[in-house]
Scaffold this active site. Structure first.
Site, PDB file in Angstrom:
ATOM      1  N   ALA A   1      -7.827 -74.405  -5.487  1.00 14.01           N
ATOM      2  CA  ALA A   1      -8.603 -73.390  -4.778  1.00 14.01           C
ATOM      3  C   ALA A   1      -9.350 -72.518  -5.791  1.00 14.01           C
ATOM      4  O   ALA A   1      -8.988 -72.486  -6.967  1.00 14.01           O
ATOM      5  CB  ALA A   1      -7.660 -72.543  -3.929  1.00 14.01           C
ATOM      6  N   PRO A   2     -10.404 -71.840  -5.357  1.00  5.39           N
ATOM      7  CA  PRO A   2     -11.138 -70.962  -6.268  1.00  5.39           C
ATOM      8  C   PRO A   2     -10.210 -69.940  -6.902  1.00  5.39           C
ATOM      9  O   PRO A   2      -9.323 -69.406  -6.239  1.00  5.39           O
ATOM     10  CB  PRO A   2     -12.142 -70.261  -5.349  1.00  5.39           C
ATOM     11  CG  PRO A   2     -12.295 -71.145  -4.174  1.00  5.39           C
ATOM     12  CD  PRO A   2     -10.990 -71.863  -4.013  1.00  5.39           C
TER      13      PRO A   2
ATOM     14  N   THR B   1      -7.920 -70.377  -9.171  1.00  6.41           N
ATOM     15  CA  THR B   1      -6.592 -70.797  -9.594  1.00  6.41           C
ATOM     16  C   THR B   1      -6.560 -71.163 -11.079  1.00  6.41           C
ATOM     17  O   THR B   1      -5.529 -71.580 -11.571  1.00  6.41           O
ATOM     18  CB  THR B   1      -6.095 -71.999  -8.774  1.00  6.41           C
ATOM     19  OG1 THR B   1      -7.156 -72.939  -8.636  1.00  6.41           O
ATOM     20  CG2 THR B   1      -5.643 -71.559  -7.402  1.00  6.41           C
TER      21      THR B   1
ATOM     22  N   LYS C   1      -9.014 -73.196 -12.930  1.00  6.73           N
ATOM     23  CA  LYS C   1      -9.518 -74.509 -13.345  1.00  6.73           C
ATOM     24  C   LYS C   1     -10.367 -74.398 -14.607  1.00  6.73           C
ATOM     25  O   LYS C   1     -10.148 -75.112 -15.582  1.00  6.73           O
ATOM     26  CB  LYS C   1     -10.342 -75.142 -12.208  1.00  6.73           C
ATOM     27  CG  LYS C   1      -9.540 -75.355 -10.938  1.00  6.73           C
ATOM     28  CD  LYS C   1     -10.353 -76.032  -9.853  1.00  6.73           C
ATOM     29  CE  LYS C   1     -11.449 -75.174  -9.280  1.00  6.73           C
ATOM     30  NZ  LYS C   1     -10.966 -73.990  -8.564  1.00  6.73           N
TER      31      LYS C   1
ATOM     32  N   HIS D   1       9.900 -72.709   9.595  1.00  9.38           N
ATOM     33  CA  HIS D   1       9.115 -73.856  10.031  1.00  9.38           C
ATOM     34  C   HIS D   1       9.139 -74.971   8.966  1.00  9.38           C
ATOM     35  O   HIS D   1       9.473 -76.116   9.251  1.00  9.38           O
ATOM     36  CB  HIS D   1       7.678 -73.383  10.299  1.00  9.38           C
ATOM     37  CG  HIS D   1       6.731 -74.455  10.737  1.00  9.38           C
ATOM     38  ND1 HIS D   1       6.248 -74.549  12.020  1.00  9.38           N
ATOM     39  CD2 HIS D   1       6.153 -75.487  10.074  1.00  9.38           C
ATOM     40  CE1 HIS D   1       5.434 -75.572  12.128  1.00  9.38           C
ATOM     41  NE2 HIS D   1       5.357 -76.168  10.950  1.00  9.38           N
ATOM     42  N   GLU D   2       8.838 -74.589   7.742  1.00 14.51           N
ATOM     43  CA  GLU D   2       8.800 -75.606   6.685  1.00 14.51           C
ATOM     44  C   GLU D   2      10.200 -76.131   6.388  1.00 14.51           C
ATOM     45  O   GLU D   2      10.383 -77.325   6.124  1.00 14.51           O
ATOM     46  CB  GLU D   2       8.175 -75.039   5.405  1.00 14.51           C
ATOM     47  CG  GLU D   2       6.713 -74.644   5.537  1.00 14.51           C
ATOM     48  CD  GLU D   2       5.820 -75.780   6.025  1.00 14.51           C
ATOM     49  OE1 GLU D   2       6.119 -76.962   5.750  1.00 14.51           O
ATOM     50  OE2 GLU D   2       4.825 -75.482   6.727  1.00 14.51           O
TER      51      GLU D   2
ATOM     52  N   HIS E   1      10.854 -78.894   8.855  1.00 13.08           N
ATOM     53  CA  HIS E   1      10.238 -80.169   8.473  1.00 13.08           C
ATOM     54  C   HIS E   1      11.078 -80.851   7.400  1.00 13.08           C
ATOM     55  O   HIS E   1      11.380 -82.043   7.470  1.00 13.08           O
ATOM     56  CB  HIS E   1       8.849 -79.936   7.863  1.00 13.08           C
ATOM     57  CG  HIS E   1       7.756 -79.680   8.857  1.00 13.08           C
ATOM     58  ND1 HIS E   1       7.492 -80.523   9.902  1.00 13.08           N
ATOM     59  CD2 HIS E   1       6.833 -78.689   8.926  1.00 13.08           C
ATOM     60  CE1 HIS E   1       6.455 -80.048  10.590  1.00 13.08           C
ATOM     61  NE2 HIS E   1       6.041 -78.926  10.020  1.00 13.08           N
TER      62      HIS E   1
ATOM     63  N   ASP F   1       0.725 -79.917  13.645  1.00 15.80           N
ATOM     64  CA  ASP F   1       1.828 -80.874  13.746  1.00 15.80           C
ATOM     65  C   ASP F   1       1.809 -81.556  15.106  1.00 15.80           C
ATOM     66  O   ASP F   1       1.983 -82.772  15.214  1.00 15.80           O
ATOM     67  CB  ASP F   1       3.174 -80.157  13.608  1.00 15.80           C
ATOM     68  CG  ASP F   1       3.325 -79.480  12.263  1.00 15.80           C
ATOM     69  OD1 ASP F   1       2.660 -79.917  11.314  1.00 15.80           O
ATOM     70  OD2 ASP F   1       4.115 -78.524  12.172  1.00 15.80           O
TER      71      ASP F   1
HETATM   72  P1  ADP Z   1     -11.515 -71.382 -11.133  1.00 18.92           P
HETATM   73  O1  ADP Z   1     -12.319 -72.069 -12.160  1.00 18.92           O
HETATM   74  O2  ADP Z   1     -10.327 -72.175 -10.664  1.00 18.92           O
HETATM   75  O3  ADP Z   1     -12.277 -70.827  -9.972  1.00 18.92           O
HETATM   76  P2  ADP Z   1     -11.107 -69.538 -13.248  1.00 18.92           P
HETATM   77  O4  ADP Z   1     -10.559 -70.448 -14.263  1.00 18.92           O
HETATM   78  O5  ADP Z   1     -12.538 -69.185 -13.357  1.00 18.92           O
HETATM   79  O6  ADP Z   1     -10.837 -70.107 -11.797  1.00 18.92           O
HETATM   80  O7  ADP Z   1     -10.211 -68.228 -13.207  1.00 18.92           O
HETATM   81  C1  ADP Z   1     -10.774 -66.958 -13.209  1.00 18.92           C
HETATM   82  C2  ADP Z   1      -9.921 -65.997 -13.994  1.00 18.92           C
HETATM   83  O8  ADP Z   1      -8.678 -65.800 -13.367  1.00 18.92           O
HETATM   84  C3  ADP Z   1      -9.574 -66.478 -15.362  1.00 18.92           C
HETATM   85  O9  ADP Z   1     -10.576 -66.162 -16.283  1.00 18.92           O
HETATM   86  C4  ADP Z   1      -8.286 -65.743 -15.663  1.00 18.92           C
HETATM   87  O10 ADP Z   1      -8.545 -64.452 -16.134  1.00 18.92           O
HETATM   88  C5  ADP Z   1      -7.657 -65.638 -14.315  1.00 18.92           C
HETATM   89  N1  ADP Z   1      -6.668 -66.694 -14.122  1.00 18.92           N
HETATM   90  C6  ADP Z   1      -6.722 -67.682 -13.194  1.00 18.92           C
HETATM   91  N2  ADP Z   1      -5.631 -68.485 -13.283  1.00 18.92           N
HETATM   92  C7  ADP Z   1      -4.883 -68.013 -14.282  1.00 18.92           C
HETATM   93  C8  ADP Z   1      -3.638 -68.420 -14.866  1.00 18.92           C
HETATM   94  N3  ADP Z   1      -2.960 -69.481 -14.418  1.00 18.92           N
HETATM   95  N4  ADP Z   1      -3.152 -67.704 -15.899  1.00 18.92           N
HETATM   96  C9  ADP Z   1      -3.820 -66.636 -16.363  1.00 18.92           C
HETATM   97  N5  ADP Z   1      -4.995 -66.205 -15.861  1.00 18.92           N
HETATM   98  C10 ADP Z   1      -5.538 -66.863 -14.826  1.00 18.92           C
HETATM   99 ZN    ZN Z   2       4.346 -77.780  10.332  1.00 17.50          ZN
END
Ligand code: ADP
Ligand code: ZN
Length: 628
Positions: free
Chosen positions: A210-211, A213, A215, A433-434, A437, A510
């Site tokens: 997800a955004p 997280t 990546k 719920h989970e 399952h 479900d």
């Molecule tokens: P995505 O690319 O998944 O949308 P980003 O990598 O751009 O997310 O994350 C945005 C900011 O959130 C990062 O620059 C960091 O500061 C923070 N962040 C996100 N995930 C983590 C993590 N697992 N550990 C530390 N900081 C994180």
């Molecule tokens: Zn369920």
């Protein structure tokens, strides 16, 4: 390739240049004919003069100039009032000048012939300003600070950072993903070791999550750990431009990257570029452009040799819409999934971001983590920053718990639509719920094993999930297996019934799946004794990767058959319901224990689940043994 300077720049460069010359030369300086200058010298109106090789400049007294030279040569703006005014004049050959200056009592200095330094400066300064302007604009349009690096090199607006400055230390709470990418780091650090063994290194790794997280962060950390350049470009940038440009960018990107190998190419928003061909609903010419760009990417990925040490990382939050061709072996065949962090993960991420912030001792990161279920890494980073800003605004010299609380409230209020922060009762509902399952799956012989249970909201639809891991790929399913599957689907709903005496809307999905499955068993698979072996629905066409939910094409059958089918479907579901009630009621305590464990930890892995079940079974044995 020559520097690509847009057309309009060719107009702006001379303009700025002229402006400079004028500004430097003539603001508030009275330009005089040499004859007037001489007159002024003789009249004693010149206070001081700088005698250069070609020009003379200096200062005039303020008053009485009009009596020496014609008034109309005096510019009222440049030389008015009683302030001394500056002048300049172009020199003519005049051997007696110095003597005359002496006689008139003018303070004069010589000026060295213009050196190459000053000439160079007068040329370079405008250019420096221009470049600065251009790069400022480039940054605003999102090219990043790598712009100056690759000006004139490529049409691909690639952002290159030779050092990302990010390492695995900056990434917290996603240890599994880190471990997966360790291998990539190891390869980039020492490609020779792998080459010698003839191992095949992955070309592409797809990071799904997800955004926010992490990546991008993770990709940068891989480059940082390995100490290699980081080329990054966003999928949406590939497609925004004119026909042919996207494909050219892809080509350029790979040429540049191979030049700098070992390195990492990071493609953000791969879904913007890699949408399945033929499904893309882009209007007009954008469609074929998108297709060309994607094709070029596939060609490049196939064409280059991993042994050079170029590894492509890509990020997406919508893997399901990617063109299957992208996911084939030799392309993005490795997938790393990033979930929203669980309780422990959130605490670790908070710790990472709290490093640079002065926190009061009262600030309890674990408590903050507990209050921020559903926050992604980016939200947590934002939280710490927001708290620091709040404290700063109040003039504190430490961030205290009050600031953090306030920041959480602000963010939650702002995020409500995207991030789910559930109230206590909702969370409990999801937990039971989970747990339902999961336990049904554990106590059904043919159900897939539970790999992980989580009550961290994920995506738009799921508030929690129970991940089952099939032990092998299956092509045929027996009726007994389908029945168990029905049971697992109903497990969530039944657990709610048992724990709360009430049910929620959380089981909608479900129930939909269970109904579909029961319907298929009756109308397509011939698994109902009462209805028999006839098929009453055509299965959805096999070429659809994602067949639509709901009934298939209705075959020809009578109303009474229709009624019988409906009755059979209902019977299948009712029987499953009864079976599941029995299973879960008999293990009420285990159900409660698992749900509470979920509430406390948010995720429960395979191992912890095994341990919990074993503990409970031992207790049951003890109790049975104790009873006479
Ligand atoms: P995505 O690319 O998944 O949308 P980003 O990598 O751009 O997310 O994350 C945005 C900011 O959130 C990062 O620059 C960091 O500061 C923070 N962040 C996100 N995930 C983590 C993590 N697992 N550990 C530390 N900081 C994180
Ligand atoms: Zn369920």
């Amino acid at each position: 390739m020559p520097p690509r300077i847009p057309l309009w720049m060719w107009l702006v460069i001379p303009a700025v240049f002229l402006l400079f010359q004028t500004l430097a030369g003539s603001v508030n300086v009275l330009a005089l004919p040499y004859s007037d200058f001489k007159k002024l010298v003789h009249a004693g109106k010149v206070i001081e003069a700088t005698v250069g090789e070609q020009t003379i400049s200096g200062t005039l007294t303020a008053s009485g100039l009009g009596q020496v030279i014609p008034k109309d040569r005096l510019d009222s703006i440049k030389c008015a009032g009683d302030k001394p005014c500056r002048f300049s004049t172009v020199r003519v050959a005049d051997p007696n000048l110095v003597e005359e200056l002496e006689d008139a009592g003018v303070r004069y200095v010589g000026q060295p012939a213009s050196t190459w330094v000053s000439t160079l400066l007068s040329w370079l300064l405008p250019f420096a300003v221009l470049l600065w302007m251009m790069s400022a604009m480039a940054q605003r349009s999102g090219m990043g600070s790598g712009f100056l690096l690759d000006i004139g090199k490529s049409r691909a607006r690639v952002y290159v950072a030779s050092k990302t400055g990010v390492t695995f230390k900056d990434v917290a709470g996603i240890d599994e993903a880190k471990e997966e990418l360790m291998e990539v780091v190891a390869f980039l650090k020492d490609p020779e070791r792998y080459r010698r063994l003839g191992g095949r290194i992955p070309k592409g790794v797809l990071i799904v999550g997800a955004p926010g997280t992490g990546k991008t962060l993770l990709a940068k950390a891989v480059a940082g750990e390995a100490g290699v350049p980081f080329f990054s470009i966003s999928g949406s940038e590939f497609v925004e431009m004119f026909v042919g440009v996207g494909a050219a960018r892809v080509r350029d990107l790979f040429v540049q990257a191979q030049d700098k190998a070992p390195c990492i190419i990071f493609i953000d928003e791969l879904d913007a570029l890699g949408r399945a061909r033929g499904v893309a609903g882009i209007a007009g010419g954008g469609y074929s452009e998108h297709e060309q760009t994607l094709n070029q990417l596939l060609v490049e990925m196939d064409g280059f040799d991993t042994n050079k040490g170029v590894i492509i990382l890509a990020a997406t939050n919508r893997p399901e819409i990617l063109d299957p061709a992208l996911l084939r072996p030799g392309r993005f065949d490795r997938h790393v999934a990033l979930d929203r962090p669980d309780l422990k993960g959130r605490e670790k991420i908070l710790a990472v971001h709290a490093r640079d912030v002065k926190l009061a001792r009262t600030v309890d990161l674990a408590a903050i983590a507990a209050r921020t279920a559903g926050f992604a890494g980016a939200d947590l980073a934002n939280l710490i920053n927001e708290a620091a800003l709040l404290a700063g605004r109040l003039g504190k010299d430490q961030v205290d718990m009050g600031d953090v609380d306030e920041a959480i409230d602000r963010i939650v209020a702002g995020l409500k639509k995207t991030t789910r922060v559930m109230n206590k009762l909702e969370k409990e509902t999801v937990a039971w719920h989970e747990a339902g399952h999961a336990l049904v799956a554990e106590f059904r012989r043919h159900a897939d094993r539970v790999a992980k249970i989580s009550i961290i909201p994920r995506g738009i639809a799921a508030l929690g999930y129970t991940q089952q891991q099939p032990t092998e790929d299956r092509y045929l399913l027996k009726k007994a297996e389908l029945l168990d599957r029905l049971d697992v689907l109903l497990g969530g709903r039944v657990a709610e019934e048992i724990a709360f005496g009430d049910v929620s809307t959380g089981a909608t999905n479900d129930l939909q799946q269970a109904s579909d499955l029961a319907r298929h068993m009756v109308t397509q698979y011939g698994m109902s004794e009462r209805i028999g072996l006839g098929t009453f629905e055509a299965p959805p066409p096999a070429y659809l990767a994602y067949p639509p939910a709901g009934p298939g094409q209705r075959g020809a059958y009578s109303e009474s058959t229709a009624r019988a089918i409906d009755a059979e479907i209902a019977a299948l579901l009712n029987q499953a319901h009864l079976r599941v009630r029995e299973t879960l009621s008999a293990r009420h305590e285990l159900l409660d224990a698992l749900a509470r464990m979920l509430l406390a930890q948010e995720t429960v892995e395979r191992g912890a689940l095994d341990a919990l079940i074993a503990r409970h079974q031992a207790q049951v044995h003890l109790m049975k043994g104790a009873a006479p």
